[in-house]
Write a protein that holds these residues in place. Sequence first.
Motif, PDB file in Angstrom:
ATOM      1  N   ILE A 199       2.808   0.905   8.378  1.00  0.00           N
ATOM      2  CA  ILE A 199       3.148   0.371   9.647  1.00  0.00           C
ATOM      3  C   ILE A 199       2.299   0.948  10.764  1.00  0.00           C
ATOM      4  CG2 ILE A 199       4.827   0.201  11.428  1.00  0.00           C
ATOM      5  CD1 ILE A 199       7.098  -0.194   9.164  1.00  0.00           C
ATOM      6  N   SER A 200       2.177   2.442  10.520  1.00  0.00           N
ATOM      7  CA  SER A 200       1.168   3.178  11.306  1.00  0.00           C
ATOM      8  C   SER A 200      -0.110   2.907  11.223  1.00  0.00           C
ATOM      9  CB  SER A 200       1.445   4.566  11.209  1.00  0.00           C
ATOM     10  OG  SER A 200       0.684   5.159   9.985  1.00  0.00           O
ATOM     11  N   GLN A 201      -0.775   2.165  10.291  1.00  0.00           N
ATOM     12  CA  GLN A 201      -1.850   1.670  10.081  1.00  0.00           C
ATOM     13  C   GLN A 201      -2.166   0.113  10.409  1.00  0.00           C
ATOM     14  OE1 GLN A 201      -2.852   3.222   6.024  1.00  0.00           O
ATOM     15  NE2 GLN A 201      -3.028   5.252   6.640  1.00  0.00           N
ATOM     16  N   ASN A 202      -1.175  -0.237  10.800  1.00  0.00           N
ATOM     17  CA  ASN A 202      -1.066  -1.741  10.876  1.00  0.00           C
ATOM     18  C   ASN A 202      -1.050  -2.564   9.787  1.00  0.00           C
ATOM     19  OD1 ASN A 202      -0.894  -1.709  13.864  1.00  0.00           O
ATOM     20  ND2 ASN A 202      -2.894  -1.028  14.277  1.00  0.00           N
ATOM     21  N   SER A 253       1.260  -3.535   7.847  1.00  0.00           N
ATOM     22  CA  SER A 253       2.677  -3.813   7.240  1.00  0.00           C
ATOM     23  C   SER A 253       2.812  -5.161   6.596  1.00  0.00           C
ATOM     24  CB  SER A 253       3.693  -3.643   8.515  1.00  0.00           C
ATOM     25  OG  SER A 253       3.443  -4.766   9.447  1.00  0.00           O
ATOM     26  N   ASP A 254       2.095  -6.329   6.974  1.00  0.00           N
ATOM     27  CA  ASP A 254       2.124  -7.550   6.365  1.00  0.00           C
ATOM     28  C   ASP A 254       1.441  -7.668   5.087  1.00  0.00           C
ATOM     29  OD1 ASP A 254       3.539  -8.695   8.733  1.00  0.00           O
ATOM     30  OD2 ASP A 254       1.592  -9.385   9.629  1.00  0.00           O
ATOM     31  N   ALA A 255       0.333  -6.940   4.862  1.00  0.00           N
ATOM     32  CA  ALA A 255      -0.230  -6.938   3.625  1.00  0.00           C
ATOM     33  C   ALA A 255       0.583  -6.119   2.588  1.00  0.00           C
ATOM     34  CB  ALA A 255      -1.647  -6.261   3.649  1.00  0.00           C
ATOM     35  N   PHE A 256       1.265  -5.115   3.321  1.00  0.00           N
ATOM     36  CA  PHE A 256       2.046  -4.231   2.332  1.00  0.00           C
ATOM     37  C   PHE A 256       3.321  -4.830   1.535  1.00  0.00           C
ATOM     38  CE2 PHE A 256       6.014  -1.382   2.154  1.00  0.00           C
ATOM     39  CZ  PHE A 256       5.686  -0.752   0.941  1.00  0.00           C
ATOM     40  N   GLU A 257       3.758  -5.716   2.719  1.00  0.00           N
ATOM     41  CA  GLU A 257       4.905  -6.572   2.236  1.00  0.00           C
ATOM     42  C   GLU A 257       4.504  -7.582   1.239  1.00  0.00           C
ATOM     43  OE1 GLU A 257       8.754  -9.307   3.970  1.00  0.00           O
ATOM     44  OE2 GLU A 257       7.922  -7.756   5.180  1.00  0.00           O
ATOM     45  N   ASP A 258       3.381  -8.394   1.448  1.00  0.00           N
ATOM     46  CA  ASP A 258       2.822  -9.304   0.628  1.00  0.00           C
ATOM     47  C   ASP A 258       2.724  -8.788  -0.847  1.00  0.00           C
ATOM     48  OD1 ASP A 258       2.855 -11.256   2.507  1.00  0.00           O
ATOM     49  OD2 ASP A 258       0.900 -10.961   2.925  1.00  0.00           O
ATOM     50  N   SER A 259       2.302  -7.402  -0.857  1.00  0.00           N
ATOM     51  CA  SER A 259       1.867  -6.783  -2.221  1.00  0.00           C
ATOM     52  C   SER A 259       3.281  -6.488  -2.796  1.00  0.00           C
ATOM     53  CB  SER A 259       1.117  -5.643  -1.881  1.00  0.00           C
ATOM     54  OG  SER A 259      -0.217  -5.873  -1.513  1.00  0.00           O
ATOM     55  N   MET A 260       4.172  -6.052  -2.003  1.00  0.00           N
ATOM     56  CA  MET A 260       5.555  -5.535  -2.787  1.00  0.00           C
ATOM     57  C   MET A 260       6.114  -6.885  -3.099  1.00  0.00           C
ATOM     58  SD  MET A 260       5.202  -2.422  -2.677  1.00  0.00           S
ATOM     59  CE  MET A 260       6.762  -2.381  -3.544  1.00  0.00           C
ATOM     60  N   LYS A 261       6.219  -7.900  -2.643  1.00  0.00           N
ATOM     61  CA  LYS A 261       6.886  -9.170  -3.097  1.00  0.00           C
ATOM     62  C   LYS A 261       6.475  -9.385  -4.644  1.00  0.00           C
ATOM     63  CE  LYS A 261       7.084 -11.700   1.147  1.00  0.00           C
ATOM     64  NZ  LYS A 261       6.530 -12.730   1.893  1.00  0.00           N
ATOM     65  N   GLN A 262       5.279  -9.172  -5.062  1.00  0.00           N
ATOM     66  CA  GLN A 262       4.742  -9.378  -6.250  1.00  0.00           C
ATOM     67  C   GLN A 262       5.114  -8.202  -7.175  1.00  0.00           C
ATOM     68  OE1 GLN A 262       3.375 -12.169  -6.888  1.00  0.00           O
ATOM     69  NE2 GLN A 262       3.386 -12.499  -4.561  1.00  0.00           N
ATOM     70  N   LEU A 263       5.456  -7.043  -6.662  1.00  0.00           N
ATOM     71  CA  LEU A 263       5.478  -5.596  -7.518  1.00  0.00           C
ATOM     72  C   LEU A 263       7.065  -5.661  -7.742  1.00  0.00           C
ATOM     73  CD1 LEU A 263       3.217  -3.158  -5.796  1.00  0.00           C
ATOM     74  CD2 LEU A 263       3.014  -4.208  -8.322  1.00  0.00           C
ATOM     75  N   ILE A 264       8.026  -5.769  -6.820  1.00  0.00           N
ATOM     76  CA  ILE A 264       9.587  -5.417  -6.764  1.00  0.00           C
ATOM     77  C   ILE A 264      10.032  -5.970  -8.012  1.00  0.00           C
ATOM     78  CG2 ILE A 264      11.667  -5.428  -5.518  1.00  0.00           C
ATOM     79  CD1 ILE A 264      10.124  -4.701  -3.230  1.00  0.00           C
ATOM     80  N   ASN A 265      10.654  -5.315  -8.631  1.00  0.00           N
ATOM     81  CA  ASN A 265      11.704  -5.978  -9.794  1.00  0.00           C
ATOM     82  C   ASN A 265      12.574  -4.495 -10.237  1.00  0.00           C
ATOM     83  OD1 ASN A 265      10.663  -4.817 -12.814  1.00  0.00           O
ATOM     84  ND2 ASN A 265       8.702  -5.374 -11.523  1.00  0.00           N
ATOM     85  N   PRO A 266      13.468  -4.996 -10.885  1.00  0.00           N
ATOM     86  CA  PRO A 266      14.595  -3.798 -11.092  1.00  0.00           C
ATOM     87  C   PRO A 266      13.840  -2.722 -12.212  1.00  0.00           C
ATOM     88  CG  PRO A 266      15.619  -5.968 -11.450  1.00  0.00           C
ATOM     89  CD  PRO A 266      14.279  -6.083 -11.197  1.00  0.00           C
ATOM     90  N   LYS A 267      12.773  -3.069 -12.868  1.00  0.00           N
ATOM     91  CA  LYS A 267      12.334  -2.069 -13.798  1.00  0.00           C
ATOM     92  C   LYS A 267      10.695  -1.591 -13.250  1.00  0.00           C
ATOM     93  CE  LYS A 267      13.987  -4.503 -17.970  1.00  0.00           C
ATOM     94  NZ  LYS A 267      13.781  -5.047 -19.306  1.00  0.00           N
ATOM     95  N   MET A 268      10.622  -1.724 -12.056  1.00  0.00           N
ATOM     96  CA  MET A 268       9.346  -1.264 -11.387  1.00  0.00           C
ATOM     97  C   MET A 268       9.577   0.136 -11.545  1.00  0.00           C
ATOM     98  SD  MET A 268       8.115  -1.743  -7.410  1.00  0.00           S
ATOM     99  CE  MET A 268       9.323  -0.689  -6.738  1.00  0.00           C
ATOM    100  N   VAL A 269       8.663   1.047 -11.530  1.00  0.00           N
ATOM    101  CA  VAL A 269       8.305   2.481 -11.256  1.00  0.00           C
ATOM    102  C   VAL A 269       7.517   2.737 -10.493  1.00  0.00           C
ATOM    103  CG1 VAL A 269       9.304   3.136 -13.933  1.00  0.00           C
ATOM    104  CG2 VAL A 269       6.733   2.467 -13.287  1.00  0.00           C
ATOM    105  N   TRP A 270       7.645   4.115  -9.861  1.00  0.00           N
ATOM    106  CA  TRP A 270       6.647   4.509  -8.704  1.00  0.00           C
ATOM    107  C   TRP A 270       5.086   4.412  -9.205  1.00  0.00           C
ATOM    108  CZ3 TRP A 270       6.693   4.013  -4.061  1.00  0.00           C
ATOM    109  CH2 TRP A 270       5.784   4.721  -3.184  1.00  0.00           C
ATOM    110  N   LYS A 271       4.950   4.572 -10.490  1.00  0.00           N
ATOM    111  CA  LYS A 271       3.406   4.621 -10.767  1.00  0.00           C
ATOM    112  C   LYS A 271       2.761   2.946 -10.599  1.00  0.00           C
ATOM    113  CE  LYS A 271       0.428   5.856 -14.639  1.00  0.00           C
ATOM    114  NZ  LYS A 271      -0.409   4.768 -14.502  1.00  0.00           N
ATOM    115  N   ASP A 272       3.656   2.042 -10.641  1.00  0.00           N
ATOM    116  CA  ASP A 272       3.336   0.492 -10.132  1.00  0.00           C
ATOM    117  C   ASP A 272       2.839   0.618  -8.959  1.00  0.00           C
ATOM    118  OD1 ASP A 272       4.082   0.049 -13.055  1.00  0.00           O
ATOM    119  OD2 ASP A 272       5.934  -0.716 -12.313  1.00  0.00           O
TER     120      ASP A 272
END
Length: 201
Positions: free
Chosen positions: A130-133, A135-154
């Motif tokens: 957010i501080s780097q403007n 946030s939209d790109a971040f959320e778009d990427s997280m939509k693909q990554l987030i799942n119950p088995k996700m680990v921080w390394k992903d």
Amino acid sequence: MDMKSHKVEITKIIEADAKGLYSTSMMKMPTTVKGFKKVVMQNFKLADGFEKLSGVGFYEIGKALLKAKEELKHDFGNLKKELAKEGLHEKKQERYMMVANSDIVQKYYNKLPPEFTTWLKLTQLQNKMISQNKSDAFEDSMKQLINPKMVWKDVSDHFKLNVPSSKKRRDHYETHYISVDWSKKVHKKDKKLVMQLEKDL
């Protein structure tokens, strides 16, 4: 707690399912320091005991604290002190509120892995984006990554968080040259010291 509800809770713990284990409902509870303290500590004691199921619990605590901050106003400081006396330190309270206030956590908390450290790192990364403007790109990427088995390394691999900077510190690679102008008058004693220094260099 009756035997049926106890059995449900045990089943959820065995299956690593945190949904429904925690509740921050204030129904029939006074919206006072004492009321919020009771609700928060019930969830904290449960979440603190189940590391692998802690995410939702600490998130719910954060929500309760944010609500308490809004409801109690000036009395909120007293609640924080009371909770700290019970073992829920103020730094932890701040972390839980930060996570509960995160857009990404609010949207996807039911799809996140249960470990709270992932929730916290995700929130910190979102704040950085957010501080780097970004946030939209971040959320778009997280939509693909987030799942119950996700680990921080992903996440760290996707955003290249552990890749060292290609920029090298110049002072590690610069060569410094020292020269002495012997045309100037130099005391004999000083001249010996300078000559020794040149040899050492």
